[in-house]
Design a protein around this motif. Structure first.
Motif, PDB file in Angstrom:
ATOM      1  N   ALA A 190      25.578 -13.370  60.427  1.00  0.00           N
ATOM      2  CA  ALA A 190      25.183 -13.847  61.766  1.00  0.00           C
ATOM      3  C   ALA A 190      25.005 -15.360  61.735  1.00  0.00           C
ATOM      4  N   ILE A 191      24.385 -15.846  60.657  1.00  0.00           N
ATOM      5  CA  ILE A 191      24.128 -17.286  60.532  1.00  0.00           C
ATOM      6  C   ILE A 191      25.435 -18.052  60.270  1.00  0.00           C
ATOM      7  N   THR A 192      26.279 -17.532  59.371  1.00  0.00           N
ATOM      8  CA  THR A 192      27.522 -18.278  59.095  1.00  0.00           C
ATOM      9  C   THR A 192      28.465 -18.253  60.301  1.00  0.00           C
ATOM     10  N   GLU A 193      28.472 -17.145  61.031  1.00  0.00           N
ATOM     11  CA  GLU A 193      29.336 -17.102  62.216  1.00  0.00           C
ATOM     12  C   GLU A 193      28.898 -18.155  63.236  1.00  0.00           C
ATOM     13  N   LYS A 194      27.569 -18.298  63.365  1.00  0.00           N
ATOM     14  CA  LYS A 194      27.051 -19.276  64.328  1.00  0.00           C
ATOM     15  C   LYS A 194      27.452 -20.712  63.948  1.00  0.00           C
ATOM     16  N   PHE A 195      27.294 -21.057  62.680  1.00  0.00           N
ATOM     17  CA  PHE A 195      27.535 -22.447  62.289  1.00  0.00           C
ATOM     18  C   PHE A 195      28.969 -22.735  61.864  1.00  0.00           C
ATOM     19  N   PHE A 196      29.645 -21.727  61.297  1.00  0.00           N
ATOM     20  CA  PHE A 196      30.984 -21.963  60.749  1.00  0.00           C
ATOM     21  C   PHE A 196      32.099 -21.253  61.509  1.00  0.00           C
ATOM     22  N   GLY A 197      31.766 -20.210  62.240  1.00  0.00           N
ATOM     23  CA  GLY A 197      32.805 -19.352  62.801  1.00  0.00           C
ATOM     24  C   GLY A 197      33.100 -18.216  61.837  1.00  0.00           C
ATOM     25  N   PRO A 198      34.118 -17.371  62.141  1.00  0.00           N
ATOM     26  CA  PRO A 198      34.354 -16.167  61.330  1.00  0.00           C
ATOM     27  C   PRO A 198      34.959 -16.436  59.951  1.00  0.00           C
ATOM     28  N   GLN A 199      35.516 -17.634  59.747  1.00  0.00           N
ATOM     29  CA  GLN A 199      36.134 -17.930  58.444  1.00  0.00           C
ATOM     30  C   GLN A 199      35.678 -19.288  57.932  1.00  0.00           C
ATOM     31  N   TYR A 200      35.422 -19.358  56.637  1.00  0.00           N
ATOM     32  CA  TYR A 200      35.024 -20.656  56.078  1.00  0.00           C
ATOM     33  C   TYR A 200      35.436 -20.780  54.619  1.00  0.00           C
ATOM     34  N   ASP A 201      35.056 -21.900  53.982  1.00  0.00           N
ATOM     35  CA  ASP A 201      35.656 -22.242  52.690  1.00  0.00           C
ATOM     36  C   ASP A 201      34.987 -21.614  51.464  1.00  0.00           C
ATOM     37  N   ILE A 202      33.695 -21.880  51.294  1.00  0.00           N
ATOM     38  CA  ILE A 202      33.040 -21.453  50.047  1.00  0.00           C
ATOM     39  C   ILE A 202      31.780 -20.646  50.339  1.00  0.00           C
ATOM     40  N   HIS A 203      31.629 -19.537  49.612  1.00  0.00           N
ATOM     41  CA  HIS A 203      30.372 -18.790  49.632  1.00  0.00           C
ATOM     42  C   HIS A 203      29.876 -18.738  48.206  1.00  0.00           C
ATOM     43  N   GLY A 204      28.618 -19.110  48.014  1.00  0.00           N
ATOM     44  CA  GLY A 204      28.058 -19.098  46.672  1.00  0.00           C
ATOM     45  C   GLY A 204      26.824 -18.227  46.581  1.00  0.00           C
ATOM     46  N   GLY A 205      26.414 -17.994  45.345  1.00  0.00           N
ATOM     47  CA  GLY A 205      25.206 -17.212  45.103  1.00  0.00           C
ATOM     48  C   GLY A 205      25.172 -16.782  43.651  1.00  0.00           C
ATOM     49  N   ALA A 206      24.093 -16.121  43.281  1.00  0.00           N
ATOM     50  CA  ALA A 206      23.977 -15.620  41.914  1.00  0.00           C
ATOM     51  C   ALA A 206      24.877 -14.397  41.745  1.00  0.00           C
ATOM     52  N   ARG A 207      25.333 -14.188  40.527  1.00  0.00           N
ATOM     53  CA  ARG A 207      26.227 -13.060  40.194  1.00  0.00           C
ATOM     54  C   ARG A 207      25.711 -11.712  40.679  1.00  0.00           C
ATOM     55  N   ASP A 208      24.393 -11.530  40.533  1.00  0.00           N
ATOM     56  CA  ASP A 208      23.840 -10.208  40.855  1.00  0.00           C
ATOM     57  C   ASP A 208      23.836  -9.925  42.359  1.00  0.00           C
ATOM     58  N   LEU A 209      24.317 -10.868  43.153  1.00  0.00           N
ATOM     59  CA  LEU A 209      24.418 -10.617  44.595  1.00  0.00           C
ATOM     60  C   LEU A 209      25.800 -10.130  45.008  1.00  0.00           C
ATOM     61  N   ILE A 210      26.749 -10.124  44.059  1.00  0.00           N
ATOM     62  CA  ILE A 210      28.122  -9.738  44.415  1.00  0.00           C
ATOM     63  C   ILE A 210      28.114  -8.351  45.061  1.00  0.00           C
ATOM     64  N   PHE A 211      27.384  -7.450  44.408  1.00  0.00           N
ATOM     65  CA  PHE A 211      27.288  -6.099  44.956  1.00  0.00           C
ATOM     66  C   PHE A 211      25.840  -5.680  45.053  1.00  0.00           C
ATOM     67  N   PRO A 212      25.389  -5.118  46.148  1.00  0.00           N
ATOM     68  CA  PRO A 212      26.176  -4.824  47.356  1.00  0.00           C
ATOM     69  C   PRO A 212      26.216  -5.971  48.374  1.00  0.00           C
ATOM     70  N   HIS A 213      25.397  -7.004  48.149  1.00  0.00           N
ATOM     71  CA  HIS A 213      25.155  -7.983  49.208  1.00  0.00           C
ATOM     72  C   HIS A 213      26.426  -8.683  49.717  1.00  0.00           C
TER      73      HIS A 213
END
Ligand SMILES: [Zn+2]
Length: 470
Positions: free
Chosen positions: A216-239
């Motif tokens: 919801a937040i990325t759609e508001k600021f970036f639209g439906p598509q954007y360049d980079i998403h980051g985070g810690a490894r343990d967030l890959i699944f399921p988040h």
């Protein structure tokens, strides 16, 4: 100087190093999962946020205009449970730990985020996404909330490389409801229990599930598509898998994100950090013992994707390295060098190139740091032979200053907190009263200042003001 050629990043989605190509010219939109503000952040969080701070700053040095967005999860089960334990409102609790998070980030010089966005400030956007998922048939309502039907999204599992069945086994323990269509279905909107916070929605009062706030937040600021998403490894699944399922189902545009970057895990003496093992180190605890500079250096010394093991021995080693660096910087910034030899100058440009190619190769910071120490070794050797010229010293210093715009541990100064004007005014008033001999009123002001979180120490040179730490 860093703005020359294309760089490569490792993409979790394709499991390959790829040339980084921004969707739009030299503009990069980057989102990194932020903290759930129910407790102090730990050194594992520090690892992720320092890594992405360096990544963002390097991209900016390469000439990219980076919009770095981070969410703040300020409503979820952990927050509600902790608030209940502490007998405070969830709002007060989440505000408090949001403030503590910013304090930690400031100490660590993590200051590249363009925009922090709270989940509770985006309920309207969250409801809009849930609504569209229902309309498109990707979601359904049961007695306790609205769920995502993972069997409807054919690409489910493409990031974590899991099949729907494997996904089900992993998720079933997290989002449990017997009415769910598939065990792996996750909650988008939770109907609130009587004593829980709630927001109005077309389906009844409730609160958002965890994964939906990010899209919801990325759609508001970036639209439906954007360049980079980051985070810690343990967030890959399921988040992160859930984020893809949500956004790509809503927009029909693939991929939601071009490059998925994940930081490696942090262990303490070889073990995963956990509350039950009592090996949990908060950033605050670390900073009581060591400097924020050491933590920043320790993180950057490791590649962002590598695991980091935290132990005293390695920290000691890092401290020694920083001392070596400081000694060298001190030497070249203060001395006047008069070379007595005519050997060819140190090829500093060559070291810069080596540094850049290390960083351009998926932000290889350990390699880039080794280039710096190689240069230190060479220059120290010249100094010992009285062969370093003033020009070389200046060039090295300039190079290190440029590097530090990204690394932030070379010329690290502790941030001094500004004393608020109101406190300064009271201190002056108290001084005046003391001079007039009205000690009773002066003491009253001292008590008031203390109540506002500051402490006065009277010294020969006048009053010293200190912030009280709670
Ligand atoms: Zn997230």
């Amino acid at each position: 100087m860093f703005f020359n050629k294309a760089m490569k990043v490792y993409n979790t989605l394709t499991q390959k190093k790829e040339i980084l190509r921004a969707r739009k010219d030299k503009e990069i939109k980057m989102f990194v999962c932020g903290p759930t503000v129910y407790d102090f952040s730990h050194v594992g969080h520090a690892r992720t946020y320092i890594s992405f701070d360096v990544i963002c700053k390097y991209l900016r040095e390469k000439g990219y205009k980076v919009f770095y967005l981070q969410n703040i999860t300020d409503i979820d089960d952990k927050i509600l449970n902790r608030a209940k334990e502490e007998k405070v409102s969830w709002k007060i609790l989440s505000k408090k730990f949001e403030k503590e998070y910013f304090k930690d980030m400031k100490a660590l010089k993590v200051d590249s985020v363009t925009k922090y966005a709270r989940a509770t400030d985006h309920i309207k956007e969250i409801i809009s996404q849930v609504k569209r998922l229902l309309e498109k048939g990707f979601a359904y309502q049961i007695s306790d909330g609205i769920y995502y039907d993972i069997s409807k999204f054919k690409d489910y599992g493409k990031l974590s490389k899991r099949t729907v069945l494997q996904a089900e086994d992993a998720v079933s323990r997290i989002d449990e409801s017997v009415e769910k269509k598939n065990k792996g279905d996750f909650c988008l909107w939770k109907f609130s229990k009587p004593d829980e916070p709630k927001w109005k929605s077309p389906w009844g009062e409730g609160r958002p599930g965890w994964h939906i706030e990010d899209t919801a937040i990325t759609e508001k600021f970036f639209g439906p598509q954007y360049d980079i998403h980051g985070g810690a490894r343990d967030l890959i699944f399921p988040h992160h898998e859930a984020e893809i399922a949500q956004m790509e189902a809503i927009s029909g545009k693939v991929p939601m994100v071009r490059y998925w970057l994940h930081t490696g895990l942090l262990t303490v003496k070889g073990q995963k950090m956990s509350k039950s093992l009592k090996n949990f180190i908060t950033i605050r605890e670390f900073l009581n013992k060591y400097s924020p500079r050491l933590l920043r250096f320790f993180v950057v010394k490791h590649h962002y994707r590598s695991p980091i093991d935290f132990n005293e021995e390695k920290l000691f080693q890092a401290k020694k390295e920083l001392e070596k660096l400081d000694e060298f910087i001190e030497k070249i910034s203060k001395s006047k060098f008069k070379s007595k030899t005519s050997t060819p100058l140190l090829p500093i440009k060559k070291y810069e190139k080596k540094f850049i190619s290390a960083m351009d190769d998926d932000f290889n910071t350990p390699k880039a740091i080794s280039v710096l120490f190689e240069l230190i070794r060479k220059a120290n050797h010249r100094i010992s032979k009285e062969a370093l010229t003033q020009k070389e010293a200046q060039e090295i210093l300039n190079f290190f200053k440029k590097v530090d715009r990204v690394f932030g541990f070379i010329f690290f100064k502790k941030i001094k907190e500004k004393i608020p004007e109101e406190i300064m005014r009271l201190v002056k008033e108290r001084e005046k009263l003391r001079k007039e001999g009205d000690f009773e009123s002066a003491d009253k002001i001292r008590a008031k200042i203390k109540e506002m979180g500051y402490w006065i120490e009277d010294t020969k040179k006048g009053p010293r003001i200190k912030k009280l730490e709670f």
